[in-house]
Design a protein around this motif. Structure first.
Motif, short mmCIF file in Angstrom:
data_model
loop_
_atom_site.label_atom_id
_atom_site.label_comp_id
_atom_site.label_asym_id
_atom_site.label_seq_id
_atom_site.Cartn_x
_atom_site.Cartn_y
_atom_site.Cartn_z
N LEU A 161 43.71 52.21 51.05
CA LEU A 161 43.79 51.92 49.58
C LEU A 161 45.23 52.28 49.02
O LEU A 161 45.46 51.38 48.07
CB LEU A 161 42.58 52.52 48.96
CG LEU A 161 42.53 52.25 47.17
CD1 LEU A 161 42.06 50.81 47.25
CD2 LEU A 161 41.32 53.03 46.84
N LEU A 192 40.82 46.13 40.71
CA LEU A 192 39.29 46.29 40.18
C LEU A 192 38.52 47.40 41.06
O LEU A 192 37.82 48.00 40.48
CB LEU A 192 38.51 44.98 40.64
CG LEU A 192 37.35 44.66 40.14
CD1 LEU A 192 36.95 44.73 38.81
CD2 LEU A 192 36.51 43.44 40.73
N LEU A 193 39.09 47.63 42.25
CA LEU A 193 38.44 48.58 42.76
C LEU A 193 38.65 49.89 42.45
O LEU A 193 37.80 50.99 42.07
CB LEU A 193 38.73 48.63 44.59
CG LEU A 193 37.94 49.73 45.46
CD1 LEU A 193 36.45 49.71 45.36
CD2 LEU A 193 38.70 49.60 46.84
N THR A 245 46.95 43.50 44.44
CA THR A 245 45.95 42.51 44.19
C THR A 245 44.96 42.80 43.03
O THR A 245 44.59 43.89 43.06
CB THR A 245 45.46 41.94 45.46
OG1 THR A 245 44.33 42.79 45.80
CG2 THR A 245 46.66 41.57 46.40
N VAL A 246 44.36 41.74 42.69
CA VAL A 246 43.25 41.94 41.57
C VAL A 246 41.95 42.64 42.10
O VAL A 246 41.42 43.44 41.64
CB VAL A 246 42.77 40.42 41.07
CG1 VAL A 246 41.38 40.61 40.34
CG2 VAL A 246 43.71 39.66 40.44
N LEU A 247 41.77 42.61 43.45
CA LEU A 247 40.81 43.33 44.06
C LEU A 247 40.81 44.73 44.25
O LEU A 247 39.92 45.40 43.97
CB LEU A 247 40.47 42.54 45.62
CG LEU A 247 39.09 42.95 46.26
CD1 LEU A 247 37.96 42.91 45.29
CD2 LEU A 247 39.27 42.46 47.68
N THR A 248 42.20 44.91 44.80
CA THR A 248 42.50 46.37 44.58
C THR A 248 42.44 47.23 43.28
O THR A 248 41.97 48.27 43.08
CB THR A 248 43.89 46.83 45.35
OG1 THR A 248 44.84 45.90 44.60
CG2 THR A 248 43.82 46.40 47.06
#
Length: 54
Positions: free
Chosen positions: A3, A17-18, A12-15
Motif C-alpha cells: 500500500l 479511497l482506501l 490511483t483513486v482506489l488507493t
C-alpha cells in the motif's frame, strides 16, 4: 508495504479511497474510546457519595 508503494508511486483513486477509509476508521475508533471514557467519568461522579467532599 504494498500500500505504501502504491501510494508513493501510483496514487490511483482506489488507493486514495482506501487510505481515506482507514483514516476514517481510526477516527471513529478514537471517538468511541473518548465517548466511553466520558460515560465512565460521568458514572463515577453520579455514584460518588456526598461525604467524599469531591
Amino acid at each position: 508495504m504494498a500500500l505504501l508503494f502504491a501510494l508513493r508511486n501510483h496514487p490511483t483513486v482506489l488507493t486514495v479511497l482506501l487510505l481515506v477509509l482507514v483514516l476514517l476508521a481510526l477516527l471513529a475508533l478514537l471517538a468511541l474510546l473518548a465517548a466511553s471514557g466520558r460515560v465512565t467519568i460521568e458514572a463515577e461522579k453520579a455514584t460518588r457519595s456526598p461525604e467524599d467532599g469531591r
